[in-house]
Write a protein that holds these residues in place. Structure first.
Motif, PDB file in Angstrom:
ATOM      1  N   MET A   1      66.390 -64.782  -7.265  1.00  0.00           N
ATOM      2  CA  MET A   1      65.276 -65.314  -7.574  1.00  0.00           C
ATOM      3  C   MET A   1      64.476 -65.005  -6.568  1.00  0.00           C
ATOM      4  N   LEU A   2      63.361 -64.223  -6.362  1.00  0.00           N
ATOM      5  CA  LEU A   2      61.958 -63.975  -5.850  1.00  0.00           C
ATOM      6  C   LEU A   2      61.603 -65.429  -5.422  1.00  0.00           C
ATOM      7  N   LYS A   3      61.393 -65.433  -3.804  1.00  0.00           N
ATOM      8  CA  LYS A   3      60.581 -66.275  -3.780  1.00  0.00           C
ATOM      9  C   LYS A   3      59.274 -66.025  -2.409  1.00  0.00           C
ATOM     10  N   ARG A   4      58.504 -66.966  -2.734  1.00  0.00           N
ATOM     11  CA  ARG A   4      57.590 -66.370  -1.657  1.00  0.00           C
ATOM     12  C   ARG A   4      56.961 -66.933  -1.045  1.00  0.00           C
ATOM     13  N   THR A   5      57.110 -67.506   0.229  1.00  0.00           N
ATOM     14  CA  THR A   5      55.864 -68.656   1.187  1.00  0.00           C
ATOM     15  C   THR A   5      54.901 -68.087   1.689  1.00  0.00           C
ATOM     16  N   GLY A   6      54.399 -69.052   2.236  1.00  0.00           N
ATOM     17  CA  GLY A   6      53.172 -69.849   2.285  1.00  0.00           C
ATOM     18  C   GLY A   6      52.099 -70.970   3.061  1.00  0.00           C
ATOM     19  N   GLU A  88      47.132 -72.675  -9.218  1.00  0.00           N
ATOM     20  CA  GLU A  88      46.611 -71.512  -9.351  1.00  0.00           C
ATOM     21  C   GLU A  88      46.930 -71.236  -7.065  1.00  0.00           C
ATOM     22  N   VAL A  89      48.047 -70.054  -6.924  1.00  0.00           N
ATOM     23  CA  VAL A  89      47.905 -70.066  -5.312  1.00  0.00           C
ATOM     24  C   VAL A  89      46.674 -69.278  -5.075  1.00  0.00           C
ATOM     25  N   ARG A  90      46.390 -69.222  -4.107  1.00  0.00           N
ATOM     26  CA  ARG A  90      45.042 -68.814  -3.246  1.00  0.00           C
ATOM     27  C   ARG A  90      46.464 -66.960  -2.170  1.00  0.00           C
ATOM     28  N   ALA A  91      46.000 -65.951  -2.591  1.00  0.00           N
ATOM     29  CA  ALA A  91      47.204 -64.934  -2.198  1.00  0.00           C
ATOM     30  C   ALA A  91      47.194 -65.140  -0.965  1.00  0.00           C
ATOM     31  N   GLY A  92      45.204 -65.033  -0.179  1.00  0.00           N
ATOM     32  CA  GLY A  92      45.321 -64.153   0.974  1.00  0.00           C
ATOM     33  C   GLY A  92      46.431 -66.351   2.048  1.00  0.00           C
ATOM     34  N   ALA A  93      46.554 -66.663   0.930  1.00  0.00           N
ATOM     35  CA  ALA A  93      47.331 -67.939   2.129  1.00  0.00           C
ATOM     36  C   ALA A  93      49.164 -66.946   2.201  1.00  0.00           C
ATOM     37  N   PRO A  98      50.479 -56.836   2.510  1.00  0.00           N
ATOM     38  CA  PRO A  98      49.798 -56.710   1.626  1.00  0.00           C
ATOM     39  C   PRO A  98      50.771 -57.434   0.575  1.00  0.00           C
ATOM     40  N   THR A  99      50.930 -58.100  -0.454  1.00  0.00           N
ATOM     41  CA  THR A  99      51.956 -58.607  -1.105  1.00  0.00           C
ATOM     42  C   THR A  99      51.915 -57.336  -2.290  1.00  0.00           C
ATOM     43  N   ASP A 100      52.523 -57.694  -3.388  1.00  0.00           N
ATOM     44  CA  ASP A 100      52.687 -56.849  -4.512  1.00  0.00           C
ATOM     45  C   ASP A 100      51.643 -56.906  -5.253  1.00  0.00           C
ATOM     46  N   LEU A 101      51.711 -57.965  -5.508  1.00  0.00           N
ATOM     47  CA  LEU A 101      50.714 -58.682  -6.528  1.00  0.00           C
ATOM     48  C   LEU A 101      49.009 -57.729  -6.631  1.00  0.00           C
ATOM     49  N   SER A 102      49.317 -57.467  -8.268  1.00  0.00           N
ATOM     50  CA  SER A 102      47.645 -56.848  -8.997  1.00  0.00           C
ATOM     51  C   SER A 102      46.692 -58.265  -9.789  1.00  0.00           C
ATOM     52  N   PRO A 103      45.535 -57.562  -9.502  1.00  0.00           N
ATOM     53  CA  PRO A 103      44.744 -58.388 -10.700  1.00  0.00           C
ATOM     54  C   PRO A 103      45.106 -57.927 -11.941  1.00  0.00           C
TER      55      PRO A 103
END
Length: 130
Positions: A1-6, A88-93, A98-103
């Motif tokens: 499973m994809l994991k991201r940290t911040g 709701e996670v702040r994408a800048g954190a 850059p991330t692969d996230l798009s609004p």
């Protein structure tokens, strides 16, 4: 499973999210502009069970949104809406940019800076999502 940290700028607050977000948004409302000190808030929403947070945060509340920030460096990190099982996670954190996230949607588009082009593939809302 994809994991991201911040986390925050001073590393006092850290988080990890797993899987894909439920939704990704961009908000141009005055509250988000003032909270970030910028043109808006780019965020991604995960089910709460897919988010872990370490470190102490402080929060402030406006209506139903509990907005969490680091008490040491002031970085805005995430928000929790009353009664919702989502964070709701702040994408800048996120650590990696850059991330692969798009609004997939934009909120309060009438407050978007005139020079900023809307996200072409995103739903455009004049206020909050209904």
């Amino acid at each position: 499973m994809l994991k991201r940290t911040g986390g925050c700028n001073c590393a006092q607050v850290k988080f990890e999210v797993s899987g894909r977000p439920v939704r990704v948004g961009l908000c141009h409302c005055q509250v988000c502009r003032k909270e970030t000190g910028s043109l808006g808030n780019f965020f991604a929403v995960w089910e709460a069970s897919h988010v872990s947070v370490t470190g102490e945060t402080r929060s402030w509340k406006l209506l139903t949104d509990n907005r969490h920030f680091c008490p040491m460096c002031g970085s805005s990190v995430f928000a929790i809406v009353d009664g919702a099982d989502e964070i709701e996670v702040r994408a800048g954190a996120f650590d990696d940019a850059p991330t692969d996230l798009s609004p997939t949607y934009e909120l309060w588009v009438q407050r978007r800076e005139r020079w900023l082009v809307g996200v072409a593939s995103a739903e455009q809302h004049s206020g909050n999502r209904t």
